[in-house]
Motif scaffolding. Structure first.
Motif, PDB file in Angstrom:
ATOM      1  N   LEU A  35      48.118 -13.938  32.322  1.00  0.00           N
ATOM      2  CA  LEU A  35      48.656 -13.372  33.566  1.00  0.00           C
ATOM      3  C   LEU A  35      49.932 -14.100  33.978  1.00  0.00           C
ATOM      4  O   LEU A  35      50.920 -13.501  34.393  1.00  0.00           O
ATOM      5  N   ALA A  36      49.880 -15.436  33.774  1.00  0.00           N
ATOM      6  CA  ALA A  36      51.031 -16.238  34.200  1.00  0.00           C
ATOM      7  C   ALA A  36      52.234 -16.008  33.284  1.00  0.00           C
ATOM      8  O   ALA A  36      53.357 -15.798  33.739  1.00  0.00           O
ATOM      9  N   ASP A  37      51.957 -16.004  31.935  1.00  0.00           N
ATOM     10  CA  ASP A  37      53.055 -15.898  30.964  1.00  0.00           C
ATOM     11  C   ASP A  37      53.544 -14.461  30.802  1.00  0.00           C
ATOM     12  O   ASP A  37      54.633 -14.215  30.318  1.00  0.00           O
ATOM     13  N   GLY A  38      52.645 -13.534  31.103  1.00  0.00           N
ATOM     14  CA  GLY A  38      52.967 -12.135  30.810  1.00  0.00           C
ATOM     15  C   GLY A  38      52.908 -11.888  29.312  1.00  0.00           C
ATOM     16  O   GLY A  38      53.359 -10.868  28.804  1.00  0.00           O
ATOM     17  N   GLN A  39      52.300 -12.827  28.560  1.00  0.00           N
ATOM     18  CA  GLN A  39      52.197 -12.719  27.109  1.00  0.00           C
ATOM     19  C   GLN A  39      50.748 -12.411  26.724  1.00  0.00           C
ATOM     20  O   GLN A  39      49.820 -12.979  27.313  1.00  0.00           O
ATOM     21  N   PRO A  40      50.573 -11.536  25.717  1.00  0.00           N
ATOM     22  CA  PRO A  40      49.196 -11.283  25.289  1.00  0.00           C
ATOM     23  C   PRO A  40      48.549 -12.583  24.779  1.00  0.00           C
ATOM     24  O   PRO A  40      49.248 -13.430  24.226  1.00  0.00           O
ATOM     25  N   GLY A  41      47.271 -12.683  24.970  1.00  0.00           N
ATOM     26  CA  GLY A  41      46.561 -13.884  24.476  1.00  0.00           C
ATOM     27  C   GLY A  41      45.511 -13.469  23.451  1.00  0.00           C
ATOM     28  O   GLY A  41      45.007 -12.331  23.473  1.00  0.00           O
ATOM     29  N   PHE A  42      45.239 -14.401  22.519  1.00  0.00           N
ATOM     30  CA  PHE A  42      44.229 -14.119  21.502  1.00  0.00           C
ATOM     31  C   PHE A  42      43.426 -15.397  21.264  1.00  0.00           C
ATOM     32  O   PHE A  42      43.995 -16.456  21.040  1.00  0.00           O
ATOM     33  N   PHE A  43      42.132 -15.313  21.351  1.00  0.00           N
ATOM     34  CA  PHE A  43      41.326 -16.523  21.121  1.00  0.00           C
ATOM     35  C   PHE A  43      39.886 -16.128  20.756  1.00  0.00           C
ATOM     36  O   PHE A  43      39.474 -14.980  20.952  1.00  0.00           O
ATOM     37  N   GLU A  44      39.176 -17.149  20.221  1.00  0.00           N
ATOM     38  CA  GLU A  44      37.747 -16.960  19.927  1.00  0.00           C
ATOM     39  C   GLU A  44      36.995 -17.934  20.806  1.00  0.00           C
ATOM     40  O   GLU A  44      37.405 -19.085  20.962  1.00  0.00           O
ATOM     41  N   ALA A  45      35.910 -17.481  21.378  1.00  0.00           N
ATOM     42  CA  ALA A  45      35.136 -18.393  22.224  1.00  0.00           C
ATOM     43  C   ALA A  45      33.659 -17.970  22.203  1.00  0.00           C
ATOM     44  O   ALA A  45      33.334 -16.825  21.881  1.00  0.00           O
ATOM     45  N   PHE A  46      32.864 -18.940  22.546  1.00  0.00           N
ATOM     46  CA  PHE A  46      31.415 -18.691  22.538  1.00  0.00           C
ATOM     47  C   PHE A  46      30.968 -18.365  23.942  1.00  0.00           C
ATOM     48  O   PHE A  46      31.250 -19.112  24.878  1.00  0.00           O
ATOM     49  N   TRP A  47      30.307 -17.229  24.102  1.00  0.00           N
ATOM     50  CA  TRP A  47      29.831 -16.820  25.431  1.00  0.00           C
ATOM     51  C   TRP A  47      28.370 -17.182  25.546  1.00  0.00           C
ATOM     52  O   TRP A  47      27.476 -16.569  24.972  1.00  0.00           O
ATOM     53  N   GLU A  48      28.212 -18.268  26.309  1.00  0.00           N
ATOM     54  CA  GLU A  48      26.916 -18.925  26.412  1.00  0.00           C
ATOM     55  C   GLU A  48      25.799 -17.961  26.835  1.00  0.00           C
ATOM     56  O   GLU A  48      24.769 -17.876  26.167  1.00  0.00           O
ATOM     57  N   PRO A  49      25.975 -17.211  27.968  1.00  0.00           N
ATOM     58  CA  PRO A  49      24.845 -16.403  28.477  1.00  0.00           C
ATOM     59  C   PRO A  49      24.277 -15.435  27.462  1.00  0.00           C
ATOM     60  O   PRO A  49      23.073 -15.198  27.451  1.00  0.00           O
ATOM     61  N   SER A  50      25.099 -14.858  26.613  1.00  0.00           N
ATOM     62  CA  SER A  50      24.536 -13.907  25.653  1.00  0.00           C
ATOM     63  C   SER A  50      24.426 -14.502  24.264  1.00  0.00           C
ATOM     64  O   SER A  50      23.975 -13.839  23.329  1.00  0.00           O
ATOM     65  N   GLY A  51      24.841 -15.766  24.147  1.00  0.00           N
ATOM     66  CA  GLY A  51      24.733 -16.432  22.838  1.00  0.00           C
ATOM     67  C   GLY A  51      25.578 -15.742  21.790  1.00  0.00           C
ATOM     68  O   GLY A  51      25.147 -15.608  20.644  1.00  0.00           O
ATOM     69  N   THR A  52      26.750 -15.299  22.152  1.00  0.00           N
ATOM     70  CA  THR A  52      27.589 -14.575  21.180  1.00  0.00           C
ATOM     71  C   THR A  52      28.956 -15.231  21.059  1.00  0.00           C
ATOM     72  O   THR A  52      29.493 -15.799  22.017  1.00  0.00           O
ATOM     73  N   TRP A  53      29.442 -15.118  19.839  1.00  0.00           N
ATOM     74  CA  TRP A  53      30.834 -15.527  19.608  1.00  0.00           C
ATOM     75  C   TRP A  53      31.719 -14.293  19.826  1.00  0.00           C
ATOM     76  O   TRP A  53      31.411 -13.217  19.330  1.00  0.00           O
ATOM     77  N   LEU A  54      32.812 -14.454  20.588  1.00  0.00           N
ATOM     78  CA  LEU A  54      33.681 -13.315  20.899  1.00  0.00           C
ATOM     79  C   LEU A  54      35.105 -13.601  20.442  1.00  0.00           C
ATOM     80  O   LEU A  54      35.597 -14.723  20.596  1.00  0.00           O
ATOM     81  N   GLU A  55      35.692 -12.564  19.869  1.00  0.00           N
ATOM     82  CA  GLU A  55      37.126 -12.644  19.566  1.00  0.00           C
ATOM     83  C   GLU A  55      37.802 -11.886  20.723  1.00  0.00           C
ATOM     84  O   GLU A  55      37.503 -10.711  20.936  1.00  0.00           O
ATOM     85  N   VAL A  56      38.660 -12.567  21.487  1.00  0.00           N
ATOM     86  CA  VAL A  56      39.166 -11.968  22.736  1.00  0.00           C
ATOM     87  C   VAL A  56      40.676 -11.729  22.643  1.00  0.00           C
ATOM     88  O   VAL A  56      41.419 -12.598  22.165  1.00  0.00           O
ATOM     89  N   ARG A  57      41.082 -10.524  23.043  1.00  0.00           N
ATOM     90  CA  ARG A  57      42.520 -10.208  23.157  1.00  0.00           C
ATOM     91  C   ARG A  57      42.776  -9.804  24.596  1.00  0.00           C
ATOM     92  O   ARG A  57      42.076  -8.936  25.113  1.00  0.00           O
ATOM     93  N   CYS A  58      43.787 -10.418  25.244  1.00  0.00           N
ATOM     94  CA  CYS A  58      44.082  -9.999  26.610  1.00  0.00           C
ATOM     95  C   CYS A  58      45.568  -9.619  26.735  1.00  0.00           C
ATOM     96  O   CYS A  58      46.428 -10.322  26.203  1.00  0.00           O
ATOM     97  N   TYR A  59      45.760  -8.474  27.329  1.00  0.00           N
ATOM     98  CA  TYR A  59      47.117  -7.922  27.449  1.00  0.00           C
ATOM     99  C   TYR A  59      47.508  -7.811  28.912  1.00  0.00           C
ATOM    100  O   TYR A  59      46.835  -7.096  29.678  1.00  0.00           O
ATOM    101  N   PRO A  60      48.548  -8.489  29.298  1.00  0.00           N
ATOM    102  CA  PRO A  60      49.007  -8.322  30.680  1.00  0.00           C
ATOM    103  C   PRO A  60      49.577  -6.914  30.840  1.00  0.00           C
ATOM    104  O   PRO A  60      50.216  -6.392  29.916  1.00  0.00           O
ATOM    105  N   THR A  61      49.293  -6.259  31.975  1.00  0.00           N
ATOM    106  CA  THR A  61      49.820  -4.935  32.291  1.00  0.00           C
ATOM    107  C   THR A  61      50.516  -5.039  33.644  1.00  0.00           C
ATOM    108  O   THR A  61      50.329  -6.063  34.336  1.00  0.00           O
TER     109      THR A  61
END
Ligand SMILES: Nc1nc2c(ncn2[C@@H]2O[C@@H]3COP(=O)(O)O[C@H]4[C@@H](O)[C@H](n5cnc6c(=O)[nH]c(N)nc65)O[C@@H]4COP(=O)(O)O[C@H]3[C@H]2O)c(=O)[nH]1
Length: 919
Positions: A199-225
């Motif tokens: 949001l701050a950079d206005g640049q898309p972000g890409f990362f992998e992280a572990f989502w504790e509550p569901s016990g899942t690994w997620l590959e995340v892409r976020c696009y500022p609009t």
């Protein structure tokens, strides 16, 4: 145009102005008829204002909407203004047109003012937008990934179901809510950090992280609009897990490689080491770095990787080699090496797993030494050793087993354990659940010469991993000696050592068994057998010959009885026989057979002896219902037989118990008799056969019992002897007889000898001689006036001791007589060894059973023989003149009997003496 109320001039302007408007404007009357419309009606509905004037407005409406408009009209007429109500109308050309209608009622004018805007295009655009949004949503829902969008205030704009599943953002209710309110778990996670960043950079972000509550690994892409942020995330748990597994496996492999108990060395195509594990470093003395690049020949004691072996490895073979390896310091060690080849990344590698055998070889050496020692022990041990396979066939034996079994080693090998043992203690050996060990089990080994050897067997089995028996080991020691000793002990504990017959304990057991097994209607006869003349034989010939007699009796009993019968010796001359029989008749027949057998003479010490016996019989269940009672009653019956005159059998009768009870009563009365002064002495004169002068008196004991009245000596002397009461009673008799006789002598003024009966029990008293001496001293009776009458059996009981005692009495000056001579076994010969003065011939010696006088020559010869031994002979029980004459003719010295006088109290005797003297 209809006639309309005139408008003010300004109103005309106003109308002109309205006509210019794009919106349709109309005036309606209260009934809904069009009063006036503006020009826009032509564009919007296709009608000229004139065409519309006067028409009910409802006609212009699409039929579906008329009800709505009617309701709306009613509301407007009530003063409620209508705002922007979209209704479908119908153009003149039939096309639908959507108008947004506003209307109000003018009370003053009594008219409705309405305006309508054509919203058909706008509505179509709106519909289109809605459709396109629905398409987008459908698309967002259908993608496998999660998606949500937030605005710049972090409020949720949209979230598909997948997103809801992942982060708990439900689509409907949460739209418009701040993301962190809906999913507070996000706070502080990398997710939020990345969103902020994007949001701050206005640049898309890409990362992998572990989502504790569901016990899942997620590959995340976020696009500022422009609105905020759109976020996609994709579940990569499976991928991550697989990757993790690979990493872990690699790590494990690495750690295995490093921590392997064996050295692992990997060399490349050029046989240069590329890797070595920790164990290799420790074993060979190189660091990991030093290893790398080292030619394999440096660690091999000799060249291993020959072209031939390399070719073989390349052909897919592996090799297990036993070789010597070389350490960095040049020292060597034995090793087992497993060599293989593998490829990685198109490169060829050789792997050697090196196991240091130093310890194993040492262990093997020690094992060999231990085996050697074991062998030596097995060879030397006196215990027999056998090793057999699972099939029970002998694989190994030691010399001790050979000597135990009498077989050579070769003869034993290959035989089965069942061949070896008579009874092998270990059944079901090969069975899965066979005992692991047996210990201290007795077994019987077959001996080569026949027969068997008792052994104590210890054994154990070996099993393979599946639990199947693979071998059996046994150790055994010879216990034949012990077994014999046990048997002997058992024999000793249950048998009489002299005759070998069962003893009392075994008798009880066997008889009990007989009673338990006795069939209905049958009987068990128990016979107590007592030898009539054993004591005399024992006394006359000594114990050894007495034993001979007992053994002979045992042999005869065995001969008479059947195998199932019981014959036992209780001790002394008491035997017991027990047999199952039909009843009294059978029992009597058996008893008679026994008596017949005992009646035959037995050769003892060169003489024929007639043992004879008395048998008491008791029958189960007739006479007694228990073993104890059976024995008691048989014993009682035996006494009955004895009392009835010996050499006979008697059945138990209840009266016998009464007799025994009477005897008991007698004994109880006898005990206090002395203290109660119930005894007195009677005297019977003894006369010189030649002069017929009274030369002596026999003191005879009389008991006047307070309870039982007068009791004859024949009834109580025996009991007194058995109970030992005879000792104090005898002491009293001696004292009384000596005292009374001394006083009699004084009164009579002449010497009179008193004869006192002394029982064997008295004679056996150690201080008897002193007692006699003291009595003589106390009473003042001259020793020569005292004659002691001793029975034959008392004399010969302990010949040596008796002889010494008699000598002492003789020295005192006391006369010694043998009483009842002729009833015992003693011959005259033994009397020569004793200082005897007088023989008292028993009445039965002179008289036969039927009262006839014995053969003269016999008695005369006997008297002559006594005289030759310097013994005077006194005959007892002389009742008739015939007998007196007979005795006189036989040269007998003195006589005593009813013919002369009966035993009488002292005063009567004195009167009798006086009368006799006067006579
Ligand atoms: N049928 C018959 N019998 C005659 C005749 N003349 C005497 N007698 C009896 O024969 C027994 C002789 O005594 P014994 O043989 O010593 O036999 C004695 C003796 O062994 C014992 N006895 C008696 N008094 C004593 C005593 O003070 N001490 C001990 N130890 N035994 C005694 O008791 C036995 C029995 O004594 P008694 O009943 O007094 O029986 C006496 C006596 O009364 C006769 O003509 N015909």
């Amino acid at each position: 145009m209809m006639n309309a109320p005139a408008l003010p001039a300004s109103a005309a302007d106003y109308i002109a102005h309205i006509d210019l408007a794009f919106e349709l404007m109309a005036v309606l009357d209260a009934s809904g008829r069009i009063v006036r419309v503006n020009a826009a009606a032509g564009d919007i509905l296709g009608y000229t204002p004139a065409e519309l004037a006067g028409r009910p407005v409802l006609e212009l409406l699409h039929p579906d909407e008329r009800a709505d408009l009617a309701a709306l009209g009613a509301e407007v007429l009530q003063g409620h203004a209508c705002q922007e109500r979209e209704l479908r109308w119908r153009r003149k050309d039939g096309q639908p047109v959507y108008l947004s209608l506003s209307a109000c009622w003018s009370e003053r004018a009594g008219l409705v003012y309405a305006s309508a805007r054509d919203v058909t295009a706008h509505r179509a655009a709106r519909e289109e937008l809605k459709l396109s949004r629905e398409r987008l949503n459908a698309m967002l829902e259908s993608i496998g990934d999660a998606f949500f969008a937030i605005d710049r205030d972090w409020r949720i704009i949209y979230a598909n179901r997948k997103a809801a599943a992942f982060i708990g953002v439900a689509v409907g209710p949460n739209v418009g809510r701040p993301l962190l309110d809906v999913s507070p778990e996000l706070e502080g996670t990398p997710f939020i950090a990345h969103y902020r960043q994007a949001l701050a950079d206005g640049q898309p972000g890409f990362f992998e992280a572990f989502w504790e509550p569901s016990g899942t690994w997620l590959e995340v892409r976020c696009y500022p609009t422009p609105d905020g942020l759109s976020v996609y995330f994709h579940d990569i748990t499976a991928k991550r897990t697989a990757l993790d597994a690979v990493h872990k496996s690699e790590k494990r492999f690495r750690s295995l490689f490093q921590q392997a108990g064996d050295s692992i060395v990997i060399a490349d195509h050029d046989l240069r080491i590329v890797a070595a594990n920790g164990r290799a470093c420790a074993s060979f003395g190189y660091t990991e770095a030093e290893f790398v690049g080292l030619p394999v020949t440096r660690i091999d004691g000799h060249h291993t990787y020959t072209p031939g072996m390399l070719a073989s490895l390349r052909a897919g073979h592996t090799h297990l080699l036993r070789m010597t390896k070389r350490r960095k310091d040049g020292s060597r060690f034995p090793a087992e090496v497993h060599v293989s080849r593998f490829e990685d990344g198109g490169q060829e590698y050789f792997q050697a797993i090196v196991r240091d055998l130093t310890e194993r070889e040492e262990a093997e050496r020690q094992l060999r030494a231990s085996e050697q020692r074991f062998r030596e022990v097995i060879e030397m041990t006196p215990a027999g050793y056998v090793l057999a396979g699972a099939d029970g066939r002998v694989l190994d034996v030691n010399p001790a087993l050979c000597s135990l079994s009498g077989h050579a080693r070769e003869a034993l090998l290959g035989r089965t354990l069942d061949d070896l043992f008579d009874t092998f203690p270990w059944h079901g050996l090969a069975a899965h659940d066979a005992q692991e060990h047996v210990q201290g089990v007795e077994a019987s080994l077959r001996h080569a010469q026949g027969g068997h050897v008792h052994v104590l067997f210890n054994g154990s089995v070996r099993r393979d991993a599946a639990g199947n028996v693979t071998s059996v080991t046994g150790l055994m020691s010879d216990i034949t000696g012990r077994k014999q000793a046990e048997t002997r002990l058992q024999q000793l504990a249950t048998h009489d050592t002299l005759t070998g017959l069962p003893n009392r304990a075994l008798l009880h057991e066997r008889v009990q068994h007989m009673l338990d097994a006795c069939p209905q209607g049958r009987a068990v006869a128990v016979m107590f057998l007592d030898l009539d003349r054993f004591k005399e034989v024992n006394d006359s010939f000594g114990h050894d010959l007495g034993d001979v007699l007992l053994c002979e009796v045992a042999t005869r009993l065995r001969k008479v009885m059947r195998p199932g019968d019981v014959i036992a010796r209780l001790g002394g001359d008491e035997f017991v026989v027990a047999a199952e029989c039909a009843g009294p008749a059978d029992a009597g027949a058996i008893a008679q057979k026994l008596l017949d057998a005992l009646g035959l003479p037995v050769r003892v010490g060169g003489q024929d002896v007639n043992a004879g016996g008395s048998i008491g019989i008791s029958l189960f269940p007739h006479d007694a219902s228990t073993r104890e009672l059976l024995f008691q009653t048989a014993d009682t019956a035996m006494y009955g037989a004895k009392r009835a005159g010996r050499n006979r059998y008697r059945f138990f009768e209840p009266a016998m118990t009464l007799a025994a009870q009477a005897r008991m009563a007698l004994e109880m009365a006898l005990r206090p008799a002395l203290a109660r002064s119930e005894f007195e002495l009677h005297y019977q004169p003894r006369v010189d056969l030649r002069t017929m002068r009274v030369v002596g008196l026999e003191a005879l004991l009389r008991w006047n019992s307070a309870d039982l009245g007068r009791v004859s000596p024949g009834e109580f002397i025996g009991i007194a002897e058995e109970t030992g009461l005879i000792v104090p009673i005898g002491r009293w008799v001696l004292e009384e007889a000596c005292g009374q006789t001394r006083r009699l002598i004084e009164r009579q003024g002449r010497a009179i000898r008193v004869s006192v009966n002394v029982s064997a029990r008295q004679l056996a008293q150690a201080g008897f001689v002193d007692e006699v001496r003291d009595v003589l001293a106390r009473t003042g009776l001259p020793a020569a006036c005292l004659e002691l009458e001793l029975t034959e059996s008392a004399l010969i009981e302990d010949m040596a001791r008796t002889a010494a005692m008699l000598d002492e009495l003789r020295v005192l000056g006391v006369k010694l007589a043998v009483d009842d001579f002729g009833t015992g076994y003693s011959g005259l010969a033994y009397l020569r060894r004793l200082p005897i003065d007088i023989l008292k011939l028993d009445r039965s010696f002179v008289l036969q059973d039927d009262g006839r006088i014995s053969a003269f020559d016999f008695v005369k010869a006997f008297v002559d023989m006594a005289h030759a031994l310097r013994l005077s002979v006194v005959a007892e029980g002389v009742e008739t003149a015939d007998v007196l004459e007979f005795l006189r003719a036989a040269d007998c010295d003195e006589v005593q009997g009813y013919l002369m006088a009966r035993p009488m109290p002292l005063d009567a005797l004195e009167a009798w003496l006086d009368a006799a003297t006067e006579g």
